[in-house]
Each structure stands twice: as C-alpha cells, then as structure tokens.
Write a protein that holds these residues in place. Structure first.
Motif, mmCIF file in Angstrom:
data_model
loop_
_atom_site.group_PDB
_atom_site.id
_atom_site.type_symbol
_atom_site.label_atom_id
_atom_site.label_comp_id
_atom_site.label_asym_id
_atom_site.label_seq_id
_atom_site.Cartn_x
_atom_site.Cartn_y
_atom_site.Cartn_z
ATOM 1 N N MET A 1 0.834 -1.202 0.000
ATOM 2 C CA MET A 1 0.000 0.000 0.000
ATOM 3 C C MET A 1 0.868 1.251 0.000
ATOM 4 N N LYS A 2 0.262 2.344 -0.419
ATOM 5 C CA LYS A 2 0.898 3.657 -0.328
ATOM 6 C C LYS A 2 0.268 4.388 0.868
ATOM 7 N N ILE A 3 1.128 4.753 1.823
ATOM 8 C CA ILE A 3 0.645 5.279 3.100
ATOM 9 C C ILE A 3 1.226 6.666 3.350
ATOM 10 N N HIS A 24 5.425 -1.635 2.586
ATOM 11 C CA HIS A 24 4.572 -0.539 2.143
ATOM 12 C C HIS A 24 5.418 0.679 1.768
ATOM 13 N N ARG A 25 4.903 1.493 0.870
ATOM 14 C CA ARG A 25 5.554 2.748 0.489
ATOM 15 C C ARG A 25 4.993 3.864 1.361
ATOM 16 N N ASP A 57 -2.024 10.956 -3.551
ATOM 17 C CA ASP A 57 -1.606 9.693 -4.159
ATOM 18 C C ASP A 57 -1.236 8.657 -3.104
ATOM 19 N N VAL A 58 -2.112 8.471 -2.115
ATOM 20 C CA VAL A 58 -1.917 7.437 -1.103
ATOM 21 C C VAL A 58 -3.222 6.666 -0.917
ATOM 22 N N ASP A 59 -3.090 5.432 -0.444
ATOM 23 C CA ASP A 59 -4.266 4.599 -0.158
ATOM 24 C C ASP A 59 -4.791 4.837 1.251
ATOM 25 N N THR A 85 -9.605 7.100 -0.216
ATOM 26 C CA THR A 85 -8.462 7.085 0.691
ATOM 27 C C THR A 85 -8.958 6.894 2.122
ATOM 28 N N VAL A 86 -8.380 5.932 2.837
ATOM 29 C CA VAL A 86 -8.789 5.608 4.204
ATOM 30 C C VAL A 86 -8.028 6.506 5.176
#
Length: 249
Positions: A1-3, A24-25, A57-59, A85-86
């Motif tokens: 995931m992107k965090i 994760h990124r 640009d993150v999840d 996005t969460v």
C-alpha cells in the motif's frame, strides 16, 4: 500500500518502521518540517514530504498527532485526497494537554469529533496501545499469545484495510463496529492499553461503562506521569487494575 503519515513522533515513527519493513511505500510529514525527518527517512527509506504532499496519491492516511493538533491542520488539507483514501485516527483526548473540548465532554466519541473536524470518515485504530507495547509486543500471525487491537469505523472495506496494517504491526485486529461505538476503546476503558489477546479483548470491551471512562483516564494518566515510562508493563498492569475496580464499582 501507499501510506501517508501525519506525525512521526514515538507512535508515528514506530508505525513508519513497521510499515516500511512490511513493504509498504510510506510518505511522512510533521509539524517540525522535513529537516527533522531526515534521520528517520535514511533509516526506513520513507519519504519526508510536506503536509500537502503527504495526503496525495496514497491509499491510507494515518494521523498520529495530539488530538488538539487536529484543529491546527489546514482546513482544505484533504480536499485533493480521493474519497476512497482511508483516514486512520489514532488520537486520544486528554484535557490536561488538549484543553476542554465541550462536545467530547458532553459524550461525543473522540473519533466522531475528529471526523467532524476533518469532514471525512475516519477509522479508529492504534489509539489503545502504549508506544512501548507497539514496539516490543508484536508477534507473528497465529501466535496464541498475540495481542489484539480494536478497530472501529462505519465502512467495512476501510476497516479491512486498517486491519491488514494492524496485522503488519504484529497484532490481531478486532472489528468492533461503528465509529459511534469507538468510545469503548477510549482512555479509561478496559480495552485501553491493557495488552489483551483477541479472546480477552472480545470479552473485556463489552464490559466498558461510558460514565467511568473520564475517571479511569485520569487515574491512568496520573500513574504514567509519576512512574518510569520504560517500565511500561507496570503501566499495563495498572490499567488492568483500574478496569477491574470499575467492574466492581
């Protein structure tokens, strides 16, 4: 995931280490600016960025700042973050630090207050564990003595995403229902910083009594402020004793 991580103190820095280790990124930002994050960036390969960049640009966006800091975030910070996005709220309310917040004092769950301020849905997680337990107590999935953390929110898919991250940190996740129910994991509750297994957590969280939370919170805070923080297992033991005494009240 992107965090994206907002806050890189003890809790935030620990989560950054755990997430990057899990593959994760991670992007991170804090109130002190990018320069203060250089050593952590070198250690973890997480990217130190501005607040504006950390939410794009993150999840997932994880907020690990003092609760009063929510009011200091730019009002339009999340306008460019997609609705998918969460947002994860790890904050806790302590009046001695945050001042008196009337809505919370009147019974509004802390994460409902956070969601109202951000004008975005949030998932409540990671607020119910001491920093040193987060560092030292994670165990592989399937370990019988693995500790568990409650996760509350109004969207099942969002909670599932957060539960994956909790697992990557070394803990089982307990989906405990809606954001309105998240008071059961606030300071002073039997779920708060008591280091319980999944079976224990399922049982104890049901015993929470909302009217007893402020008193339990203050007793726990008083103990932490007057004892060696390195002896965090003593803090956990004391929190359990508060919970047990509340059951008898």
């Amino acid at each position: 995931m992107k965090i994206g991580m907002i806050g890189a103190g003890e809790m935030g820095g620990t989560l950054i280490r755990q997430y990057t280790k899990a593959g994760h990124r991670v992007k991170m930002a804090n109130a002190s600016g990018i320069e203060k994050l250089k050593s952590l960036a070198l250690e973890t390969r997480a990217s130190a960025v501005t607040l504006t960049d950390v939410v794009t640009d993150v999840d997932v966006i994880v907020i690990t700042i003092p609760l009063i800091g929510i009011l200091k975030l730019p009002k339009q910070l999340f306008k460019n973050a997609p609705t998918r996005t969460v947002l994860v709220d790890t904050c806790n309310y302590y009046p001695i630090r945050d001042g008196i917040l009337k809505d919370i004092e009147d019974g509004m769950p802390e994460s409902v207050w956070v969601s109202n301020q951000l004008q975005r849905p949030v998932v409540k997680a990671y607020n119910s564990i001491l920093y040193r337990s987060l560092v030292h107590s994670g165990l592989p999935k399937g370990t019988p003595s693995r500790l568990a953390l409650p996760v509350s929110g109004d969207d099942k898919l969002s909670k599932d995403v957060v539960s994956v991250l909790v697992g990557d940190s070394g803990f089982d996740a307990l989906d405990y229902g809606s954001l309105q129910d998240s008071w059961r994991q606030q300071p002073g509750s039997p779920a708060y910083c008591t280091d319980l297994t999944l079976a224990q957590l399922k049982k104890s969280i049901e015993s929470a009594r909302k009217e007893l939370l402020p008193g339990g919170r203050e007793l726990g805070l008083k103990y932490i402020m007057t004892h060696d923080p390195e002896l965090w297992t003593d803090n956990v033991k004391h929190n359990r004793e508060i919970y047990e005494s509340n059951l008898d009240a």
